[in-house]
Scaffold this motif. Sequence first.
Motif, PDB file in Angstrom:
ATOM      1  N   SER A 180       4.610   1.573  10.917  1.00 36.30           N
ATOM      2  CA  SER A 180       3.682   1.726   9.958  1.00 36.30           C
ATOM      3  C   SER A 180       2.583   2.691   9.938  1.00 36.30           C
ATOM      4  CB  SER A 180       2.680   0.098   9.763  1.00 36.30           C
ATOM      5  OG  SER A 180       1.974   0.149   8.878  1.00 36.30           O
ATOM      6  N   TYR A 181       2.111   3.289  11.156  1.00 33.72           N
ATOM      7  CA  TYR A 181       1.136   4.059  11.318  1.00 33.72           C
ATOM      8  C   TYR A 181       1.912   5.370  11.075  1.00 33.72           C
ATOM      9  CZ  TYR A 181      -2.694   6.970  12.782  1.00 33.72           C
ATOM     10  OH  TYR A 181      -3.563   7.875  12.826  1.00 33.72           O
ATOM     11  N   GLY A 182       3.039   5.594  11.305  1.00 31.05           N
ATOM     12  CA  GLY A 182       3.976   6.673  11.066  1.00 31.05           C
ATOM     13  C   GLY A 182       4.074   6.978   9.620  1.00 31.05           C
ATOM     14  N   LYS A 183       4.210   6.035   9.059  1.00 28.97           N
ATOM     15  CA  LYS A 183       4.348   6.044   7.104  1.00 28.97           C
ATOM     16  C   LYS A 183       2.943   6.402   6.652  1.00 28.97           C
ATOM     17  CE  LYS A 183       8.174   2.637   6.901  1.00 28.97           C
ATOM     18  NZ  LYS A 183       8.456   1.223   6.449  1.00 28.97           N
ATOM     19  N   PHE A 234       6.408  -2.079  17.875  1.00 28.32           N
ATOM     20  CA  PHE A 234       6.936  -1.125  17.164  1.00 28.32           C
ATOM     21  C   PHE A 234       6.799  -1.211  15.766  1.00 28.32           C
ATOM     22  CE2 PHE A 234       9.983  -1.078  21.148  1.00 28.32           C
ATOM     23  CZ  PHE A 234       9.784   0.414  21.183  1.00 28.32           C
ATOM     24  N   GLU A 235       6.393  -2.462  15.144  1.00 30.53           N
ATOM     25  CA  GLU A 235       6.239  -2.253  13.839  1.00 30.53           C
ATOM     26  C   GLU A 235       4.864  -1.554  13.373  1.00 30.53           C
ATOM     27  OE1 GLU A 235       6.057  -6.663  12.879  1.00 30.53           O
ATOM     28  OE2 GLU A 235       8.112  -6.834  12.627  1.00 30.53           O
ATOM     29  N   GLN A 236       3.945  -1.697  14.189  1.00 35.55           N
ATOM     30  CA  GLN A 236       2.863  -0.937  13.809  1.00 35.55           C
ATOM     31  C   GLN A 236       2.728   0.312  14.029  1.00 35.55           C
ATOM     32  OE1 GLN A 236       0.065  -2.014  12.680  1.00 35.55           O
ATOM     33  NE2 GLN A 236      -0.489  -4.137  12.962  1.00 35.55           N
ATOM     34  N   LEU A 237       3.665   0.710  15.036  1.00 34.87           N
ATOM     35  CA  LEU A 237       3.910   2.124  15.164  1.00 34.87           C
ATOM     36  C   LEU A 237       4.643   2.863  14.066  1.00 34.87           C
ATOM     37  CD1 LEU A 237       3.866   4.503  17.363  1.00 34.87           C
ATOM     38  CD2 LEU A 237       5.949   3.618  18.292  1.00 34.87           C
ATOM     39  N   LEU A 277       0.713  -1.098  -0.037  1.00 35.74           N
ATOM     40  CA  LEU A 277      -0.033   0.081   0.112  1.00 35.74           C
ATOM     41  C   LEU A 277       0.887   1.218  -0.167  1.00 35.74           C
ATOM     42  CD1 LEU A 277      -2.860   0.834   0.147  1.00 35.74           C
ATOM     43  CD2 LEU A 277      -2.775   1.096   2.540  1.00 35.74           C
ATOM     44  N   LEU A 278       2.038   1.380   0.715  1.00 33.16           N
ATOM     45  CA  LEU A 278       2.979   2.672   0.814  1.00 33.16           C
ATOM     46  C   LEU A 278       3.976   2.366   0.207  1.00 33.16           C
ATOM     47  CD1 LEU A 278       2.287   2.868   4.430  1.00 33.16           C
ATOM     48  CD2 LEU A 278       1.283   4.257   2.922  1.00 33.16           C
ATOM     49  N   VAL A 304      -0.521   8.492  18.903  1.00 36.50           N
ATOM     50  CA  VAL A 304       0.232   9.256  17.999  1.00 36.50           C
ATOM     51  C   VAL A 304      -0.481  10.433  17.687  1.00 36.50           C
ATOM     52  CG1 VAL A 304       1.190   9.500  15.491  1.00 36.50           C
ATOM     53  CG2 VAL A 304       1.472   7.205  16.811  1.00 36.50           C
ATOM     54  N   MET A 305      -1.852  10.542  17.417  1.00 36.70           N
ATOM     55  CA  MET A 305      -2.284  11.465  16.994  1.00 36.70           C
ATOM     56  C   MET A 305      -2.548  12.582  18.172  1.00 36.70           C
ATOM     57  SD  MET A 305      -3.611  11.116  13.867  1.00 36.70           S
ATOM     58  CE  MET A 305      -4.763  12.638  13.893  1.00 36.70           C
TER      59      MET A 305
END
Length: 448
Positions: free
Chosen positions: A335-338, A330-333, A179-180, A386-387
């Motif tokens: 990914s969400y940052g991307k 950390f992987e989800q964090l 997707l990214l 994050v938000m």
Amino acid sequence: MEIAIKLSQFLLSLSILIILHELGHFIPAKLFKTRVEKFYLFFDIKYSLLKKKIGETEYGIGWLPLGGYVKISGMIDESMDKEQMALPPQPWEFRSKPTWQRLIIMLGGVTVNFILAFIIYIGMTFFYGEQYIANSEVKDGIWITNPVVEKAGLKTGDKLISIDGEKVERFFEANEKVLLSKEIVVLRDGQEVKVNFPINFIDQLMQGKRASLLELRLPFIVREVQEDSQNKGILKSKDIITSFNGKPIKFADEVLAAVDTLKGKTVPVLVKRDGKEISAALKVNDSAKLGIAYASKIPYDDLEKLGLYKVSKEEFGFFESIPVGINKGFEQLSSYGKQLKAIFSPSTGAYKGVGGFAAIFNIFPHSWSWEAFWSITALLSIMLGVMNLLPIPALDGGHVMFLLYEMISGKKPSDKFLERAQMVGFVLLISLLLFANGNDIYKAIFHK
């Protein structure tokens, strides 16, 4: 009933996240002897559903499920309590506390969000383990059912090698990475091929009607024969087409490709039913349709029983689960940052996919699944953390930004400045809320 189950999961997840986030502010505030006037789940505009005062704090449940809050004495927040701020500072007020204590109070909510996500991932690793299909097991390549993905350059039968230089180890993890992605390397007809995705791929994807990206190639397993189908009564649910028009068939995509060339014809087929092979004849209508729905998703256990793909399973002890769960977090964090980076880059068009409460609601499954519930809750906890860290006045990140300025410069912004900043931040948040939920409404109307 399905709506009730989705709604129950949605409200329970939201309630857990809000209560724990606000506890993250509440606990350090109490530790630093700061008065907390209110602790609310949901907003109590004009009135509340339930409330009870214990000590100096009123605990309650509001009627508007858009969040929650703690009202801390002597703090410029969404309550905009100017009368209190006009009075001389009191020892129990937020504004009277040292900067480092105020910073800890403001960071408490997002800290709890991140800790909660990591705890959930550790718990899920321990209780459920990991179940996946290794990319090396996908020997016949991927199935592309989305025209947008095909237009971008991927084809059915391609074998994934790497995404943006990173080797693909587990098949279903590839969807999120694609997707990214910018560059995908596949093996096609024995040759390595580089596929460069357009920068606005996400925008193109959202304009289409199909959400799937990469699928496993599956047999043509009959899910149902449509009532108005010309082939009604010929095939049954769970039949597997093994030969079509005289050619052996392994995958459903081979049937679909053949049907396109056989409009208006009757085609001989071989079908596997209850372990036996049966001959039949199917009619292809003038629109190149069989009128037969096939299974596009098959449970992991059935994939193994059919001898299609080997499913890898790993179980972990409690202490083994800790590093694995933390790594997932950390992987989800990351990914969400991307994803956020893509959203704030107008050229990607990803901002058009920003969703509100309806989008979050639709993430939850129709049937109750604790595994799905905790997985979604962990992801939402990371998103909320994050938000809230974004440097926007009215969010925790906005307060942290001003506190860091105060710690570095030694100068405290005036109450008047903070009031105006809070108002600007509030207007910005309302605008973002309207945009996100407006996107939900637009997609519900025009992307049915």
